[in-house]
Design an enzyme around this catalytic site. Structure first.
Site, PDB file in Angstrom:
ATOM      1  N   ILE A   1      30.555  78.624  38.576  1.00  0.00           N
ATOM      2  CA  ILE A   1      30.288  79.468  37.415  1.00  0.00           C
ATOM      3  C   ILE A   1      29.321  80.594  37.782  1.00  0.00           C
ATOM      4  O   ILE A   1      29.526  81.753  37.420  1.00  0.00           O
ATOM      5  CB  ILE A   1      29.710  78.643  36.251  1.00  0.00           C
ATOM      6  CG1 ILE A   1      30.716  77.570  35.804  1.00  0.00           C
ATOM      7  CG2 ILE A   1      29.353  79.537  35.079  1.00  0.00           C
ATOM      8  CD1 ILE A   1      31.989  78.114  35.212  1.00  0.00           C
TER       9      ILE A   1
ATOM     10  N   ASP B   1      19.579  80.579  44.465  1.00  0.00           N
ATOM     11  CA  ASP B   1      20.306  79.328  44.712  1.00  0.00           C
ATOM     12  C   ASP B   1      19.593  78.539  45.796  1.00  0.00           C
ATOM     13  O   ASP B   1      18.990  79.129  46.704  1.00  0.00           O
ATOM     14  CB  ASP B   1      21.750  79.630  45.127  1.00  0.00           C
ATOM     15  CG  ASP B   1      22.689  78.469  44.826  1.00  0.00           C
ATOM     16  OD1 ASP B   1      23.588  78.637  43.982  1.00  0.00           O
ATOM     17  OD2 ASP B   1      22.524  77.389  45.423  1.00  0.00           O
TER      18      ASP B   1
ATOM     19  N   LYS C   1      29.914  67.893  27.666  1.00  0.00           N
ATOM     20  CA  LYS C   1      29.406  66.537  27.923  1.00  0.00           C
ATOM     21  C   LYS C   1      28.023  66.311  27.298  1.00  0.00           C
ATOM     22  O   LYS C   1      27.534  65.181  27.256  1.00  0.00           O
ATOM     23  CB  LYS C   1      29.375  66.266  29.426  1.00  0.00           C
ATOM     24  CG  LYS C   1      30.764  66.193  30.040  1.00  0.00           C
ATOM     25  CD  LYS C   1      30.714  66.040  31.547  1.00  0.00           C
ATOM     26  CE  LYS C   1      32.125  65.883  32.110  1.00  0.00           C
ATOM     27  NZ  LYS C   1      32.994  67.034  31.846  1.00  0.00           N
TER      28      LYS C   1
ATOM     29  N   GLY D   1      39.571  74.736  38.850  1.00  0.00           N
ATOM     30  CA  GLY D   1      39.277  75.156  40.211  1.00  0.00           C
ATOM     31  C   GLY D   1      37.821  75.134  40.595  1.00  0.00           C
ATOM     32  O   GLY D   1      37.465  75.561  41.684  1.00  0.00           O
ATOM     33  N   SER D   2      36.946  74.641  39.716  1.00  0.00           N
ATOM     34  CA  SER D   2      35.529  74.600  40.078  1.00  0.00           C
ATOM     35  C   SER D   2      35.289  73.508  41.107  1.00  0.00           C
ATOM     36  O   SER D   2      36.094  72.580  41.274  1.00  0.00           O
ATOM     37  CB  SER D   2      34.668  74.334  38.833  1.00  0.00           C
ATOM     38  OG  SER D   2      34.944  73.056  38.305  1.00  0.00           O
TER      39      SER D   2
END
Length: 613
Positions: free
Chosen positions: A297, A317, A413, A453-454
C-alpha cells in the site's frame, strides 16, 4: 540483400505495368485499333516519345511515397489505399510533365491509365500475398497450431485477427468469433465466422476444438469482462485478454499488449472516478511523508502522490530493500520529483522526532504496520509495539510539529476483531480519533479489506501452489473476504484524505464479498486446469484468529454517505484522550512483564475483541 533484390524486381515489374497501362488505355479508348486508327496514330507516337521520362516520373513518385517500403506479404486495405493515392500522384506528375512539354494526350487516356495502374500495380502486390497465404495454409495443415477463439467482433478483434494471420511465429489460427450483437452473427471478419454470443462459448469451443480464447473488447466495463471470463473459465481453454482502453497507452491495439487473464479480471471493478482537483489541493506543493512507504500500500501511495507534484516526498521504512526498490522506480518515472528515502522504525520515537524536526512534513500517510494475522497471533507483543505504539509515536510527533493532515491506513479486521492484528489496528483507530479532539492536525483513518496482489495475500499463495501442481489450501469452505485492487484502494485513500475534517473513519465500498474457495476454483481454471481433477483443493481448518467473514463497520458506528459513491464515513465514537493514554501506559508496562497475558488487557481496551486462540 534479399529485400533489395525484391525491390529491384518490383521496380522492373512496375515499369512494365506502367507502360502496359498506357497501351491498354489506348486499346480501350480506340476499340483495340491503335495502329490502324487514324486518331490513335496521332497520339500514340506522343506517348512513345515520352515513354522513358513518364516511366521514370512514376517510379520516382512511387519510391518517394513509400510504395517500396511495405511488406506486401501483410498487404491489407491500408496498403490498397496507399496504391490508389500513389497512383493518383504519379498520374498527376505525368500530366504536369506532358502539359509543360506541350505533349498532349486525350484526357480519357489519363483516366483509363490511372485506373489500370491501380489494377495492375495493386494486383501484382496482392497476388503475392494471396499466393503466400495459399502456400502457408498448405504448411499449416502439416503442422500443429493453436486454434483461437476471438471474443469481440469490433475493431480491436479485427486487428487482432489480422495480426495473428500475419505473424507465423505466433503459431495461432483464428477459427471463430463470438459477439453479443445478433446483427453480426453469421457474418465474417477477415474470413473468420461470427458464430454466436457469450452463452455459446462452451459449446463452440468443444465443436471447433479451440485451444485458446482471446477477449478483445477494450471498451467493455469490468463487470462485463467478469461475466465473459466466468463463461470462458467453464472451458479448458487458455484464456488471454486485451487490456481495457484506459490501459492502452495510445488507444492502438497490438499483439504485444495481449496478456493472460488474471484473477484480478474476475475481481476487479471499473476504474475509480476521483476528484483530481480536490486531491491535488492538499498534496500539490506540500511536503508529504509516507510511513511504510516500501510496502504494498505504501509504495502505491508514493506512486500516486508523485503524480500530484508534491514539494517533497519522504518515504520512511524499516526494510531497506523495499525502500530501495520504490526509490529507484520513482527516480526513473518522476525525475523531477524531490524524493528522500529514510530508513527508520516507527517504534523509535527519537528518530521520528529527528525526521519531523528536519523536514517538517505537512501531510502524513501512516501505512507502516504488521498485518499478517497468524504471525501476529504468535508474536502479539510485536503487533502491539508496531501497530499501537508505532502509530502513537507518529501521531503524537505529527501533532507536536503541526502536521496539517494525518491519514491512518486501517483494515476491516479492526471491526469486531478476533485476532491480535485486528485488535491492534482498532486501538490505532482509537488513537487517531482521540487525538483529533486535542490537536490542530486533522486525524482520520481509512478502513478497507484485502487488496489484490499485496505481499502475503492469498492470491500469490494460490498461484504458487498451482505452479507446484497443488493442492491448493483453503482454511474453510465458507470463508469470504472483500477484495480491491491496490491502485483503487490507494486512490480512494487519497480522496478520503481530501474530504477529511478530523476524527472520521472512512469506510471504502469493497463491493461484494468473495468466497475464497470460489476464488481458488476460478484461479485453477484460469491456469488451464480443472479443480479437484487436475489440481485438488484441500480445506485445512481456520487458523488462529481467523474469521469466516470480515465486517467493515461496527454496530455503533452507523454510516454516512459522502459525495463520493465509494466512500462512506463511520460515525465517530467518543474516546477520552486522557483515559486512552492511561490505558496505553498500562499496556506498555504489561509488555515488559512476561507473566501477564496481553490478550486479556486488549479485551479490556477493545470490548469488541473476541479472541479465538
Amino acid at each position: 540483400m534479399k529485400n533489395k533484390v525484391l525491390n529491384l524486381l518490383l521496380v522492373f515489374i512496375d515499369a512494365v505495368c506502367i507502360n502496359l497501362s498506357f497501351i491498354l488505355a489506348f486499346a480501350i479508348r480506340f476499340d483495340g485499333h491503335i495502329i490502324s486508327h487514324r486518331i490513335a496514330m496521332q497520339y500514340f507516337p506522343v506517348y512513345i516519345k515520352s515513354i522513358i521520362t513518364v516511366t521514370l516520373i512514376k517510379i520516382v513518385i512511387f519510391y518517394g511515397l513509400g510504395l517500396y517500403n511495405n511488406l506486401w506479404k501483410y498487404a491489407s486495405i491500408e496498403e490498397f489505399v496507399q496504391i490508389i493515392t500513389t497512383s493518383f500522384f504519379a498520374m498527376a506528375g505525368t500530366v504536369s510533365y506532358m502539359v509543360i512539354m506541350q505533349q498532349h494526350l486525350p484526357r480519357s487516356i489519363y483516366i483509363l491509365t490511372f485506373m489500370i495502374d491501380i489494377i495492375l500495380i495493386g494486383g501484382i502486390r496482392f497476388s503475392y500475398r494471396a499466393s503466400r497465404s495459399i502456400r502457408e495454409n498448405g504448411l499449416n495443415r502439416r503442422k500443429n497450431f493453436k486454434r483461437v477463439m476471438i471474443i469481440g467482433a469490433g475493431q480491436a478483434g479485427a486487428m487482432v485477427i489480422k495480426e495473428l494471420k500475419n505473424h507465423d511465429d505466433l503459431n495461432s489460427k483464428p477459427v471463430v468469433i463470438i459477439d453479443d450483437d445478433e446483427r453480426k452473427i453469421g457474418r465474417k471478419i477477415n474470413g473468420v465466422p461470427i458464430l454466436g454470443d457469450r452463452y455459446h462459448i462452451r459449446k463452440i469451443t468443444e465443436s471447433k476444438r479451440i485451444d485458446e480464447i482471446i477477449i478483445t473488447i477494450p471498451s467493455a466495463s469490468q463487470s462485463e469482462i467478469r461475466e465473459i471470463v466466468e463463461e470462458c473459465s467453464k472451458t479448458k481453454c487458455k484464456l488471454k485478454i486485451l487490456p481495457g482502453i484506459y490501459e492502452l497507452i495510445d488507444g492502438r491495439v497490438s499483439i504485444s499488449q495481449i496478456r493472460d487473464v488474471d484473477i484480478e479480471d474476475l475481481l476487479g471493478r471499473d476504474p475509480v472516478k476521483v476528484d483530481l482537483e480536490e486531491m491535488s489541493s492538499y498534496l500539490q506543493n506540500k511536503l508529504v511523508l509516507v510511513t511504510g512507504g516500501g510496502g504494498s500500500i505504501g509504495s502505491e501511495l508514493c506512486r500516486q502522490i508523485a503524480q500530484f507534484n508534491p514539494k517533497k516526498l519522504l518515504i520512511l521504512d524499516i526494510y531497506e530493500n523495499n525502500a530501495y526498490d520504490i526509490q529507484n522506480e520513482l527516480a526513473a518515472n518522476y525525475p523531477e520529483l524531490d524524493l528522500t528515502v529514510l530508513i527508520a522504525s516507527v517504534r523509535d520515537k527519537q528518530r521520528l522526532h529527528e525526521v519531523f524536526s528536519k523536514y517538517k512534513p505537512q501531510v502524513v500517510f501512516h501505512a507502516a504496520a504488521h498485518k499478517h494475522v497468524p504471525l501476529m497471533e504468535e508474536s502479539p507483543k510485536e503487533a502491539i509495539k508496531n501497530n499501537v505504539f508505532g502509530t502513537l509515536n507518529v501521531a503524537e510527533i505529527a501533532s507536536v510539529f503541526g502536521v496539517e493532515k494525518f491519514v491512518l491506513i486501517s483494515t476491516d479486521k479492526a471491526v469486531n476483531p478476533t485476532n491480535v492484528m485486528g485488535a491492534t489496528k482498532r486501538i490505532a483507530e482509537m488513537i487517531v480519533q482521540a487525538m483529533s479532539r486535542n490537536s490542530k492536525t486533522e486525524f482520520v483513518a481509512v478502513r478497507f479489506g484485502n487488496v489484490l496482489g499485496s505481499n502475503g495475500s492469498v492470491i500469490p499463495l494460490f498461484k504458487k501452489q498451482i505452479a507446484n501442481g497443488g493442492p491448493v489450501t483453503v482454511t474453510h469452505a465458507e470463508v469470504t473476504r472483500y477484495f480491491m485492487t491496490i491502485p483503487e484502494a490507494v486512490q480512494l485513500v487519497i480522496q478520503a484524505g481530501a474530504m477529511a475534517k478530523g476524527g472520521e473513519i472512512f469506510v471504502l465500498d469493497m463491493g461484494q464479498p468473495v468466497k475464497i474457495i470460489d476464488l481458488a476454483e476460478n484461479l485453477i481454471r484460469l491456469s488451464g486446469f480443472e479443480p479437484y481433477k487436475d489440481i485438488d483443493i484441500q480445506v485445512t481448518g481456520l487458523r488462529p484468529g481467523e474469521k469466516l467473514y470480515e465486517e467493515l463497520l461496527m454496530d455503533e458506528e452507523g454510516l454516512t454517505e459522502t459525495k463520493h459513491h465509494k466512500i462512506f464515513i463511520g460515525k465517530p465514537i467518543f474516546i477520552d484522550y486522557k483515559v486512552l493514554i492511561s490505558e496505553l501506559n498500562h499496556l506498555r508496562e504489561i509488555l515488559l512483564d512476561e507473566n501477564n497475558d496481553l490478550r486479556d488487557y486488549i479485551e479490556h481496551m477493545v470490548p469488541t475483541y473476541k479472541r479465538t486462540s
